[in-house]
Design a protein around this motif. Structure first.
Motif, PDB file in Angstrom:
ATOM      1  N   ALA A  70       0.834  -1.204   0.000  1.00  0.00           N
ATOM      2  CA  ALA A  70       0.000   0.000   0.000  1.00  0.00           C
ATOM      3  C   ALA A  70       0.872   1.258   0.000  1.00  0.00           C
ATOM      4  CB  ALA A  70      -0.944  -0.002   1.202  1.00  0.00           C
ATOM      5  N   GLY A  75      -1.672  -0.671  -4.079  1.00  0.00           N
ATOM      6  CA  GLY A  75      -2.813  -1.128  -3.303  1.00  0.00           C
ATOM      7  C   GLY A  75      -4.134  -1.182  -4.047  1.00  0.00           C
ATOM      8  N   ASP A  76      -4.105  -1.425  -5.359  1.00  0.00           N
ATOM      9  CA  ASP A  76      -5.373  -1.510  -6.100  1.00  0.00           C
ATOM     10  C   ASP A  76      -6.269  -2.610  -5.546  1.00  0.00           C
ATOM     11  OD1 ASP A  76      -4.389   0.477  -7.696  1.00  0.00           O
ATOM     12  OD2 ASP A  76      -4.275  -0.729  -9.517  1.00  0.00           O
ATOM     13  N   ALA A 100      -5.764   2.123  -0.132  1.00  0.00           N
ATOM     14  CA  ALA A 100      -5.644   0.796  -0.728  1.00  0.00           C
ATOM     15  C   ALA A 100      -6.923  -0.003  -0.509  1.00  0.00           C
ATOM     16  CB  ALA A 100      -4.458   0.048  -0.107  1.00  0.00           C
TER      17      ALA A 100
END
Length: 144
Positions: A70, A75-76, A100
């Motif tokens: 993150a 952090g998708d 995130a």
């Protein structure tokens, strides 16, 4: 410098081969069809390379890995694959949700309650599938 002159241990990467492998991986399992596991390399630079070829979902083994990913802007879609009940660790994950998407594995009412108490928004029920390590029994999954 000659590779034989490096002090050991030393990580040596054939960059062209790495890129070839990343592209082959992306061609075989593109985008969301693959969630690379960070514990395989524990390196945000390598995870960034994976993201560049289209893999934006990652599995992490520890809260530290999740938080590191993150913090690195990766952090998708992060999954913490191991159950955690420690309030401080879960609280740190909850705080990171602003930057995130974090999902944590749960396998019991206690792990669900701990995640909810910390303010985590997404959980995934971990089901034991024959490797007696973690996860709830198949017949308990709906209840959890």
């Amino acid at each position: 410098m000659n590779v034989h002159d490096l002090p050991t241990p030393a990580l040596v990467i054939d960059h062209d081969l790495l890129l070839h492998n990343l592209h082959a991986m992306a061609a075989t399992r593109p985008g969301p069809t693959l969630r690379p596991h960070v514990k395989a390399h524990k390196c945000t630079a390598l995870a960034a390379e994976q993201a560049r070829v289209g893999h934006h979902s990652f599995t992490c083994a520890t809260t530290r890995e999740v938080l590191g990913m993150a913090a690195a802007g990766l952090g998708d879609d992060l999954l913490l694959a191991n159950e955690v009940v420690h309030p401080d660790l879960l609280g740190a994950l909850a705080a990171a949700q602003d930057t995130a998407r974090i999902t944590v594995a749960v396998d019991s009412p206690a792990t669900v309650e701990a995640a909810a108490r910390a303010g985590l928004r997404e959980v995934l029920v971990d089901v034991e599938v024959g490797l007696p390590r973690c996860g709830c029994r198949v017949e308990d999954a709906g209840r959890v």
